[in-house]
Design an enzyme around this catalytic site. Structure first.
Site: not given
Length: 451
Positions: A179, A71, A254, A11, A144-145, A228, A206
């Protein structure tokens, strides 16, 4: 050409990726459907932006990128969002089952099924390049991903594309904001392979970016979109010299050469200036000296660690917009005289500068003001170790009681992997300590046996 392939995993990787591609499209005048009215050489050509976009015969520009998640929800947002026509459907790979914040699921059980498909897509992109320079990998190590599949993909990329450089943009867990409960496990297990399989990793966090949004942009409750967009400015500044022609161009290799003194010491801090809202920008004179100073402010760092607690080994300043080398030299000279900014004694010069004449773009309706010039700094500082020691401490508290470990073992991991990864990080903390230590024992005391 010196193409770069971006790989966005999980995500966090995908949402940062969305912000980046949105910004790239703005900077190059590419419309959400991939058409580029300003492009004279239809169907190829040697334009600098072709490092990040490939062109079809119909004049459509397709990002050289792969988005992977275990997912579908996050990738479905890309499939239905504004930029749905920009990406080839094969570039968006999603599984059906979540990694559930579990490194072992992302790395062994579920990630294993999808990784060959990903490598297949990456191979197609790579075959489409004339001179592939390397990979930019975006992920977070708390989930996890991002941690599990991220590590797996990096390991496989090392096998398939051994010599190509890999730059990681990695979101690390924050000190206060968490999180998931098992973040420390995932981060330690994942850093273990980031150490081996990336050449440079830029740490993002974050909480640090929240604070920058709150403080500099007066956003009371920043969202991930706000974060973001700020991160995408940093990444855009880093890659600007690949996508535009400039005075002092810096390519991906470089960075490596100038920032990494020892192979393991490759975790970077980043900062960006000026982060300023439109109301304020109107009243401020943002000279090269000023933005350079604010890039070195501890509060501008995009990871929660204080560079005053460590020493700089090297840093890379990427300017863009209305900047001339003379101003840069003056600004750097001023920085060197500051007592608060300390360099290690074995690295006397320590600065790598790049200039790109393309002024920074901002997303319309975004938070950042449109400015004439900006700077992005990537620095290698021994204070990064604070990020690791924090995570290690949390890992130890949980692992001492073997809390939550059964979830990992149940997915086919062994407990030995936990202790192996933890020992590797302990060694990393020690490496950072040695690098920052003043050299009393001649040139190379006890570092000879390390490498």
């Amino acid at each position: 050409m010196r193409e770069c392939i971006s790989i966005h995993i999980g995500q966090a990787g995908i949402q940062v990726g969305n912000a980046c591609w949105e910004l790239y499209c703005l900077e190059h005048g590419i419309q959400p459907d991939g058409q580029m009215p300003g492009d004279k050489t239809v169907g190829g050509g040697d334009d600098a932006f072709n490092t990040f976009f490939s062109e079809t015969g119909a004049g459509k520009h397709v990002p050289r990128a792969v988005f992977v998640d275990l997912e579908p929800t996050v990738i479905d947002e890309v499939r239905t969002g504004t930029y749905r026509q920009l990406f080839h459907p094969e570039q968006l790979i999603s599984g059906k089952e979540d990694a559930a914040n579990n490194f072992a699921r992302g790395h062994y059980t579920i990630g294993k099924e999808i990784v060959d498909l990903c490598l297949d897509r990456i191979r197609k992109l790579a075959d489409n390049c004339t001179g592939l320079q390397g990979f930019l990998v975006f992920n977070a190590v708390g989930g996890g991903t991002g941690s599990g599949l991220g590590s797996l993909l990096l390991e496989r990329l090392s096998v398939d594309y051994g010599k190509k450089s890999k730059l990681g943009f990695t979101v690390y867990p924050s000190p206060q904001v968490s999180t998931s409960v098992v973040e420390p496990y995932n981060s330690v297990l994942s850093t273990h392979s980031l150490l081996e399989h990336t050449d440079v990793a830029v740490l993002l966090d974050n909480e640090a970016i929240y604070d920058i949004c709150r403080r500099s942009l007066d956003i009371e409750r920043p969202t991930y979109t706000n974060l973001n967009r700020l991160v995408s400015q940093v990444i855009s500044s880093l890659t600007a010299s690949l996508r535009f022609d400039g005075a002092l161009n810096v390519d991906v290799n470089e960075f490596q050469t100038n920032l990494v003194p020892y192979p393991r010491i490759h975790f970077m801090l980043s900062s960006y200036a000026p982060v300023i809202s439109a109301e304020k920008a109107y009243h401020e004179q943002l000279s090269v000296a000023e933005i350079t100073n604010s890039a070195f402010e501890p509060s501008s760092m995009m990871a929660k660690c204080d560079p005053r607690h460590g020493k700089y080994m090297a840093c890379c300043l990427m300017y863009r917009g209305d900047v001339v080398p003379k101003d840069v030299n003056a600004a750097v000279a001023t920085i060197k005289t500051k007592r608060t900014i300390q360099f290690v004694d074995w690295c006397p010069t320590g600065f790598k500068c790049g200039i790109n004449y393309q002024p920074p773009s901002v997303v319309p309706g975004g938070d950042l003001a449109k400015v004439q010039r900006a700077v992005c700094m990537i620095s290698n500082s021994t204070s990064v170790v604070e990020v690791f020691s924090r995570i290690d401490h949390k890992f130890d508290l949980m692992y001492a009681k073997r809390a939550f470990v059964h979830w990992y073992v149940g997915e086919g991991m062994e407990e030995g992997e936990f202790s192996e990864a933890r020992e590797d990080l302990a060694a990393l903390e020690k490496d950072y300590e040695e690098v920052g230590a003043e050299f009393d024992e001649g040139e190379d005391g006890d570092e000879g046996d390390e490498y």
